[in-house]
Design an enzyme around this catalytic site. Structure first.
Site, PDB file in Angstrom:
ATOM      1  N   CYS A  91       8.599   4.198  -0.814  1.00  0.00           N
ATOM      2  CA  CYS A  91       8.324   4.203  -2.251  1.00  0.00           C
ATOM      3  C   CYS A  91       7.505   5.435  -2.648  1.00  0.00           C
ATOM      4  O   CYS A  91       7.795   6.076  -3.651  1.00  0.00           O
ATOM      5  CB  CYS A  91       7.612   2.914  -2.659  1.00  0.00           C
ATOM      6  SG  CYS A  91       8.718   1.474  -2.614  1.00  0.00           S
ATOM      7  N   GLN A 127       2.359  -0.707   0.240  1.00  0.00           N
ATOM      8  CA  GLN A 127       2.009   0.509   0.992  1.00  0.00           C
ATOM      9  C   GLN A 127       3.237   1.216   1.570  1.00  0.00           C
ATOM     10  O   GLN A 127       3.132   1.986   2.533  1.00  0.00           O
ATOM     11  CB  GLN A 127       1.011   0.169   2.101  1.00  0.00           C
ATOM     12  CG  GLN A 127      -0.373  -0.196   1.577  1.00  0.00           C
ATOM     13  CD  GLN A 127      -1.037   0.947   0.810  1.00  0.00           C
ATOM     14  OE1 GLN A 127      -0.657   2.110   0.944  1.00  0.00           O
ATOM     15  NE2 GLN A 127      -2.023   0.617  -0.017  1.00  0.00           N
ATOM     16  N   SER A 128       4.413   0.996   0.987  1.00  0.00           N
ATOM     17  CA  SER A 128       5.653   1.585   1.475  1.00  0.00           C
ATOM     18  C   SER A 128       5.633   3.122   1.457  1.00  0.00           C
ATOM     19  O   SER A 128       5.348   3.738   0.421  1.00  0.00           O
ATOM     20  CB  SER A 128       6.801   1.086   0.594  1.00  0.00           C
ATOM     21  OG  SER A 128       7.935   1.905   0.720  1.00  0.00           O
ATOM     22  N   ASN A 129       5.943   3.717   2.604  1.00  0.00           N
ATOM     23  CA  ASN A 129       6.111   5.177   2.660  1.00  0.00           C
ATOM     24  C   ASN A 129       7.346   5.612   1.883  1.00  0.00           C
ATOM     25  O   ASN A 129       7.372   6.682   1.280  1.00  0.00           O
ATOM     26  CB  ASN A 129       6.248   5.630   4.109  1.00  0.00           C
ATOM     27  CG  ASN A 129       5.023   5.304   4.929  1.00  0.00           C
ATOM     28  OD1 ASN A 129       3.924   5.739   4.607  1.00  0.00           O
ATOM     29  ND2 ASN A 129       5.202   4.509   5.984  1.00  0.00           N
ATOM     30  N   GLY A 151       7.119  -2.703   0.356  1.00  0.00           N
ATOM     31  CA  GLY A 151       5.747  -3.202   0.311  1.00  0.00           C
ATOM     32  C   GLY A 151       4.884  -2.287  -0.548  1.00  0.00           C
ATOM     33  O   GLY A 151       5.256  -1.139  -0.804  1.00  0.00           O
TER      34      GLY A 151
END
Ligand SMILES: *Cc1c(COP(=O)(O)O)cnc(C)c1O
Length: 334
Positions: free
Chosen positions: A79, A75-77, A73
């Protein structure tokens, strides 16, 4: 950790992380509640993903990889941690991101861009149907330019990444020995299954038996039981000579998913606020707030009477910023 089967890793995380009791919060519980602080694995690398990336990126370096492509997503941690780990190791990074309508600004996404990651955002519909196509599209473009590209799956959850949480299980066993406890339950948030798979693997490698419970933040228990089994099967394929010392033991609870991924309920947000105020610990709305709420509810309902129980705090702190409106409503309504 002395066995010689551990593959090489890049040292990226601040380890070991602390484990401590939540003695004010657990006064209202019929259990002694401990927190494993994997929110403290670093600052820009904070959270659970860096433990997996230590193994994935060491593998990438051995292969001569110049660019990582991964996904999640907006807001992926995972990524964000990948973007900064790549910057620290001198690798290029491309993120294939799923639009998170209305929450695309700030938080982890701001950090991805600060770390210089190339970002491609797709609508939920495009992403759901076409993720692997988009990943190979961007891999192909960069390979044509002479780069060596490694595609890393969602959450770095596969037979390579789960080494990170297998190692974390050994670290936890040392924590238990230091504190003189034999916990009845170890719980964590489950989003792509790798943390749960790695912990299950590590406890089995160590011959340590404990009830390992993953609290799903999306999908359902049947999905995660399959996904965790698939990650461990992938690990077994890659490591056919390594023997488990105890049976694999894990289960998934999906009763607290609520409205779905990244859609916290009022009770999840209220509990995050309570933890911040009673223990000075920051939970996030997407993963740890939801999972901790489910775990505490089960403990209150008699999951482990008068026992020691451990929650693995998997991080996600930057994920509070896209939810400023929801949190502000929490205290204005009190
Ligand atoms: C990714 C993530 C999880 C879930 O871990 P998986 O290994 O993907 O199941 C939990 N908490 C946080 C904060 C995360 O970023």
């Amino acid at each position: 950790m002395t066995a010689d089967y551990w593959p090489p890793k890049e040292r990226l995380a601040q380890l070991p992380t602390p484990m401590h009791r939540l003695a004010r919060f657990d006064q209202s519980l019929d259990a002694r509640l401990w927190l494993k602080r994997d929110d403290l694995t670093g600052f820009v690398l904070s959270g659970n993903k860096v433990r997996k990336l230590e193994y994935v990126l060491a593998y990438a370096k051995r292969l001569g990889v110049t660019r990582i492509i991964t996904c999640g997503g907006v807001q992926s941690n995972h990524c964000r941690a990948t973007a900064f780990a790549c910057a620290q190791l001198g690798l290029a990074c491309h993120l294939v991101l799923r639009d998170t309508q209305g929450r695309n600004a700030g938080g982890n996404f701001l950090l991805d861009q600060m770390a210089g990651a190339d970002c491609s955002i797709y609508s939920v519909k495009e992403y759901t149907g076409g993720l692997s196509k988009f990943m190979s599209h961007w891999a192909g473009i960069n390979e044509a330019k002479g780069e060596v590209v490694l595609e890393v799956p969602t959450g770095a959850s596969d037979g390579l990444g789960i080494w990170g949480y297998a190692a974390a299980a050994f670290e936890l066993i040392e924590d238990f020995q230091r504190e003189g406890i034999a916990p009845q339950v170890v719980a964590c948030a489950t989003g792509s299954g790798g943390t749960q798979a790695g912990l299950a693997l590590g406890f089995a490698l160590a011959g340590y038996e404990v009830d390992l419970v993953g609290y799903a933040v999306c999908d359902d228990a049947a999905y995660f039981d399959r996904k965790v089994a698939a990650d461990i099967a992938d690990w077994q394929r890659r490591n056919p000579d390594v023997c488990l010392q105890a049976p694999l033991r894990y289960r998934t609870v999906d009763a607290y998913v609520g409205a779905g991924y990244a859609k916290p309920g009022e009770a999840d947000l209220a509990l995050a606020l309570e933890m911040a105020r009673t223990e000075g610990v920051l939970l996030d709305p997407v993963y740890t707030g939801k999972a901790f709420h489910g775990f505490i509810t089960d403990v209150q309902n008699g999951m482990a009477p008068n026992a020691d129980v451990v929650f693995v705090h998997t991080g996600g702190g930057f994920g509070v910023f896209p939810y400023v409106g929801e949190f502000e409503r929490q205290w204005s309504e009190r």
